[in-house]
Design a protein around this motif. Structure first.
Motif, PDB file in Angstrom:
ATOM      1  N   ILE A 165       6.209 -12.482  -5.924  1.00 15.94           N
ATOM      2  CA  ILE A 165       6.197 -11.408  -6.901  1.00 15.94           C
ATOM      3  C   ILE A 165       4.872 -11.436  -7.645  1.00 15.94           C
ATOM      4  CG2 ILE A 165       7.179 -10.232  -8.960  1.00 15.94           C
ATOM      5  CD1 ILE A 165      10.034 -11.202  -7.709  1.00 15.94           C
ATOM      6  N   ALA A 166       3.983 -10.934  -7.704  1.00 15.72           N
ATOM      7  CA  ALA A 166       2.926 -10.771  -8.785  1.00 15.72           C
ATOM      8  C   ALA A 166       3.050  -9.823  -9.877  1.00 15.72           C
ATOM      9  CB  ALA A 166       1.684 -10.257  -7.998  1.00 15.72           C
ATOM     10  N   THR A 167       2.726 -10.075 -11.077  1.00 12.81           N
ATOM     11  CA  THR A 167       2.866  -9.355 -12.140  1.00 12.81           C
ATOM     12  C   THR A 167       1.434  -8.792 -12.427  1.00 12.81           C
ATOM     13  OG1 THR A 167       2.583 -11.022 -13.640  1.00 12.81           O
ATOM     14  CG2 THR A 167       4.804 -10.324 -13.256  1.00 12.81           C
ATOM     15  N   MET A 168       1.231  -7.369 -12.823  1.00 13.13           N
ATOM     16  CA  MET A 168       0.308  -7.023 -13.281  1.00 13.13           C
ATOM     17  C   MET A 168       0.480  -6.223 -14.651  1.00 13.13           C
ATOM     18  SD  MET A 168      -1.847  -4.248 -10.867  1.00 13.13           S
ATOM     19  CE  MET A 168      -0.664  -2.891 -11.298  1.00 13.13           C
ATOM     20  N   GLU A 169      -0.284  -6.519 -15.891  1.00 17.86           N
ATOM     21  CA  GLU A 169      -0.118  -5.635 -16.925  1.00 17.86           C
ATOM     22  C   GLU A 169      -0.843  -4.363 -16.900  1.00 17.86           C
ATOM     23  OE1 GLU A 169      -0.049  -7.766 -20.836  1.00 17.86           O
ATOM     24  OE2 GLU A 169      -1.326  -6.314 -21.771  1.00 17.86           O
ATOM     25  N   VAL A 170      -0.183  -3.316 -17.349  1.00 19.99           N
ATOM     26  CA  VAL A 170      -0.803  -1.854 -17.212  1.00 19.99           C
ATOM     27  C   VAL A 170      -0.559  -1.475 -18.707  1.00 19.99           C
ATOM     28  CG1 VAL A 170      -0.823   0.097 -16.194  1.00 19.99           C
ATOM     29  CG2 VAL A 170      -0.105  -1.768 -14.716  1.00 19.99           C
ATOM     30  N   PRO A 171      -1.612  -1.430 -19.454  1.00 21.24           N
ATOM     31  CA  PRO A 171      -1.484  -0.924 -20.830  1.00 21.24           C
ATOM     32  C   PRO A 171      -0.987   0.701 -21.117  1.00 21.24           C
ATOM     33  CG  PRO A 171      -3.448  -2.113 -20.751  1.00 21.24           C
ATOM     34  CD  PRO A 171      -3.008  -2.096 -19.259  1.00 21.24           C
ATOM     35  N   ALA A 172      -1.463   1.347 -19.744  1.00 16.92           N
ATOM     36  CA  ALA A 172      -0.937   2.698 -19.713  1.00 16.92           C
ATOM     37  C   ALA A 172       0.441   3.251 -19.708  1.00 16.92           C
ATOM     38  CB  ALA A 172      -1.708   3.263 -18.670  1.00 16.92           C
ATOM     39  N   LEU A 173       1.238   1.890 -19.302  1.00 16.85           N
ATOM     40  CA  LEU A 173       2.770   1.986 -18.972  1.00 16.85           C
ATOM     41  C   LEU A 173       3.446   2.143 -20.508  1.00 16.85           C
ATOM     42  CD1 LEU A 173       3.590  -0.330 -15.841  1.00 16.85           C
ATOM     43  CD2 LEU A 173       3.888   2.499 -16.233  1.00 16.85           C
ATOM     44  N   ALA A 174       2.560   2.206 -21.483  1.00 14.94           N
ATOM     45  CA  ALA A 174       3.001   2.579 -22.638  1.00 14.94           C
ATOM     46  C   ALA A 174       3.882   3.976 -22.458  1.00 14.94           C
ATOM     47  CB  ALA A 174       2.152   2.714 -23.810  1.00 14.94           C
ATOM     48  N   ILE A 175       3.383   4.787 -21.885  1.00 15.86           N
ATOM     49  CA  ILE A 175       3.878   6.199 -21.485  1.00 15.86           C
ATOM     50  C   ILE A 175       5.060   5.786 -20.582  1.00 15.86           C
ATOM     51  CG2 ILE A 175       3.374   8.238 -20.014  1.00 15.86           C
ATOM     52  CD1 ILE A 175       0.519   7.653 -20.355  1.00 15.86           C
ATOM     53  N   SER A 176       6.270   6.624 -20.841  1.00 18.96           N
ATOM     54  CA  SER A 176       7.425   6.241 -19.920  1.00 18.96           C
ATOM     55  C   SER A 176       8.009   7.617 -19.753  1.00 18.96           C
ATOM     56  CB  SER A 176       8.398   5.485 -20.556  1.00 18.96           C
ATOM     57  OG  SER A 176       9.129   6.287 -21.269  1.00 18.96           O
ATOM     58  N   SER A 177       8.660   7.758 -18.535  1.00 22.78           N
ATOM     59  CA  SER A 177       9.463   8.968 -17.856  1.00 22.78           C
ATOM     60  C   SER A 177      10.412   9.491 -18.754  1.00 22.78           C
ATOM     61  CB  SER A 177       9.804   8.879 -16.468  1.00 22.78           C
ATOM     62  OG  SER A 177       8.751   8.660 -15.831  1.00 22.78           O
ATOM     63  N   THR A 178      10.920   8.462 -19.460  1.00 21.70           N
ATOM     64  CA  THR A 178      12.230   8.673 -20.333  1.00 21.70           C
ATOM     65  C   THR A 178      11.722   9.621 -21.540  1.00 21.70           C
ATOM     66  OG1 THR A 178      13.307   6.795 -19.534  1.00 21.70           O
ATOM     67  CG2 THR A 178      14.182   7.680 -21.633  1.00 21.70           C
ATOM     68  N   ASP A 179      10.597   8.856 -22.147  1.00 25.77           N
ATOM     69  CA  ASP A 179      10.107   9.527 -23.373  1.00 25.77           C
ATOM     70  C   ASP A 179       9.433  10.894 -22.901  1.00 25.77           C
ATOM     71  OD1 ASP A 179       8.877   9.622 -25.986  1.00 25.77           O
ATOM     72  OD2 ASP A 179       6.795   9.730 -24.956  1.00 25.77           O
ATOM     73  N   ILE A 180       8.796  11.086 -21.742  1.00 23.50           N
ATOM     74  CA  ILE A 180       8.452  12.602 -21.300  1.00 23.50           C
ATOM     75  C   ILE A 180       9.539  13.713 -21.325  1.00 23.50           C
ATOM     76  CG2 ILE A 180       7.208  13.809 -19.617  1.00 23.50           C
ATOM     77  CD1 ILE A 180       5.338  11.519 -19.131  1.00 23.50           C
ATOM     78  N   ARG A 181      10.629  13.127 -20.801  1.00 22.63           N
ATOM     79  CA  ARG A 181      11.795  14.113 -20.661  1.00 22.63           C
ATOM     80  C   ARG A 181      11.924  14.293 -22.077  1.00 22.63           C
ATOM     81  NH1 ARG A 181      13.352  10.342 -16.731  1.00 22.63           N
ATOM     82  NH2 ARG A 181      14.855   9.374 -17.879  1.00 22.63           N
ATOM     83  N   ARG A 182      12.595  13.380 -22.810  1.00 24.87           N
ATOM     84  CA  ARG A 182      12.816  13.776 -24.272  1.00 24.87           C
ATOM     85  C   ARG A 182      12.057  14.618 -25.112  1.00 24.87           C
ATOM     86  NH1 ARG A 182      12.292   8.671 -26.622  1.00 24.87           N
ATOM     87  NH2 ARG A 182      14.280   7.803 -25.500  1.00 24.87           N
ATOM     88  N   ARG A 183      10.553  14.446 -24.787  1.00 19.84           N
ATOM     89  CA  ARG A 183       9.558  15.221 -25.519  1.00 19.84           C
ATOM     90  C   ARG A 183       9.728  16.766 -25.223  1.00 19.84           C
ATOM     91  NH1 ARG A 183       4.599  13.432 -27.346  1.00 19.84           N
ATOM     92  NH2 ARG A 183       4.543  11.365 -27.786  1.00 19.84           N
ATOM     93  N   VAL A 184      10.039  16.996 -23.766  1.00 16.16           N
ATOM     94  CA  VAL A 184      10.261  18.293 -23.242  1.00 16.16           C
ATOM     95  C   VAL A 184      11.499  18.809 -23.827  1.00 16.16           C
ATOM     96  CG1 VAL A 184      10.512  19.651 -21.190  1.00 16.16           C
ATOM     97  CG2 VAL A 184       9.134  17.688 -21.168  1.00 16.16           C
ATOM     98  N   ARG A 185      12.668  18.195 -23.741  1.00 15.64           N
ATOM     99  CA  ARG A 185      13.755  18.730 -24.620  1.00 15.64           C
ATOM    100  C   ARG A 185      13.650  18.659 -25.761  1.00 15.64           C
ATOM    101  NH1 ARG A 185      16.529  14.287 -22.620  1.00 15.64           N
ATOM    102  NH2 ARG A 185      16.729  13.116 -24.378  1.00 15.64           N
ATOM    103  N   GLU A 186      12.720  18.212 -26.643  1.00 12.58           N
ATOM    104  CA  GLU A 186      12.788  18.520 -28.007  1.00 12.58           C
ATOM    105  C   GLU A 186      11.706  19.205 -28.350  1.00 12.58           C
ATOM    106  OE1 GLU A 186      12.265  14.510 -29.665  1.00 12.58           O
ATOM    107  OE2 GLU A 186      14.326  14.055 -29.205  1.00 12.58           O
ATOM    108  N   GLY A 187      10.680  19.863 -27.454  1.00 10.18           N
ATOM    109  CA  GLY A 187       9.770  20.782 -27.696  1.00 10.18           C
ATOM    110  C   GLY A 187       8.496  20.109 -28.251  1.00 10.18           C
ATOM    111  N   ARG A 188       8.276  18.784 -28.056  1.00  5.09           N
ATOM    112  CA  ARG A 188       7.231  18.139 -28.326  1.00  5.09           C
ATOM    113  C   ARG A 188       6.072  18.056 -27.196  1.00  5.09           C
ATOM    114  NH1 ARG A 188       8.113  12.674 -29.838  1.00  5.09           N
ATOM    115  NH2 ARG A 188      10.146  12.802 -29.011  1.00  5.09           N
ATOM    116  N   PRO A 189       4.854  17.760 -27.488  1.00  3.65           N
ATOM    117  CA  PRO A 189       3.977  17.968 -26.556  1.00  3.65           C
ATOM    118  C   PRO A 189       3.827  16.631 -25.351  1.00  3.65           C
ATOM    119  CG  PRO A 189       2.728  17.364 -28.704  1.00  3.65           C
ATOM    120  CD  PRO A 189       4.189  17.699 -28.662  1.00  3.65           C
TER     121      PRO A 189
END
Ligand code: NAP
Length: 209
Positions: A165-189
């Motif tokens: 198992i290799a690990t790779m840090e990805v700063p862009a993974l501060a984005i998450s699907s859970t947060d995007i779904r919540r934003r849509v539900r709450e009408g946020r961009p």
């Protein structure tokens, strides 16, 4: 989608496994980072149709997730999407996917890329012994995340499989699907968190409202 015949030899194939509900820039940056770092010939995105560990959770229809993934990767000639798990009946076990891709690209080394949280549970996955022999696992971590410290209680067992198992840090993974779904539900961009065609798809289909 994976039935296309290829006439050149591939030596390293990446499989990007995830639920992708929805796919976002974190996933794309992780896949591109892995492709570059491990010199992969291509990365095949395989949306998990029926994730074995999410049988109690409501997830979007696999066709929506497949469609959003296709839209997201369209501009990268080294990326492909596969409906392998959507077409296969039953639960989406990674071992079946790795076997299918290995058969198709015989002789190629297989790399399975996914989130570190998912990899931490790998010891509970179907036929994990065989799986670890068939592929190298790349665990994409969010900033500041240490796989070792999170291995926690099953640290001893985890250490035995660590070599695969290799690990790779990805700063862009501060984005998450859970947060995007919540934003849509709450009408946020959700603009700039995922590719525009995916954003338009979410708006036009009414997903996550
Ligand atoms: P998940 O529990 O939804 O995700 C765990 C974490 O990893 C989340 O933070 C997620 O962020 C992130 N993540 C997921 N896929 C990623 C990717 N490709 N790149 C970077 N980060 C990612 O995990 P999942 O998506 O359902 O499962 C991951 C993969 O493991 C799938 O291919 C699944 O089929 C496989 N799996 C197999 C078995 C088995 O064979 N028995 C069991 C479990 C999982 P986001 O929410 O932002 O994506």
């Amino acid at each position: 989608m994976l039935t296309v015949r290829h006439d050149r030899k591939y030596s390293k194939i990446g499989i990007m496994g995830g639920t992708f509900d929805p796919i976002h820039y974190g996933h794309l940056v992780a896949a591109e980072g892995a492709r570059h770092h491990f010199s992969l010939d291509k990365v095949i995105f395989v949306p998990a149709a029926r994730p074995p560990h999410k049988t109690q959770r409501v997830i979007s229809d696999p066709e929506h997730r497949l469609q959003m993934t296709s839209l997201a990767i369209a501009s990268n000639s080294r990326f492909e999407v596969s409906d392998l798990e959507v077409e296969r009946a039953g639960l989406s076990y990674t071992i079946d996917t790795v076997r299918a891709v290995s058969e198709l690209y015989s002789g190629a080394k297989i790399y399975f890329i996914t989130g570190a949280d998912a990899v931490l549970e790998i010891l509970t996955w179907h036929k994990v012994g065989e799986l670890l022999k068939m592929a190298v696992f790349i665990a994409a971590t969010r900033p500041g995340y240490r796989l070792e410290s999170l291995a926690g209680n099953f640290r001893g067992v985890f250490d035995k499989v660590r070599g695969n198992i290799a690990t790779m840090e990805v700063p862009a993974l501060a984005i998450s699907s859970t947060d995007i779904r919540r934003r849509v539900r709450e009408g946020r961009p959700i603009k700039y968190l995922l590719p525009e065609p995916v954003e338009k798809y979410i708006i036009s289909t009414g997903l996550y409202r």
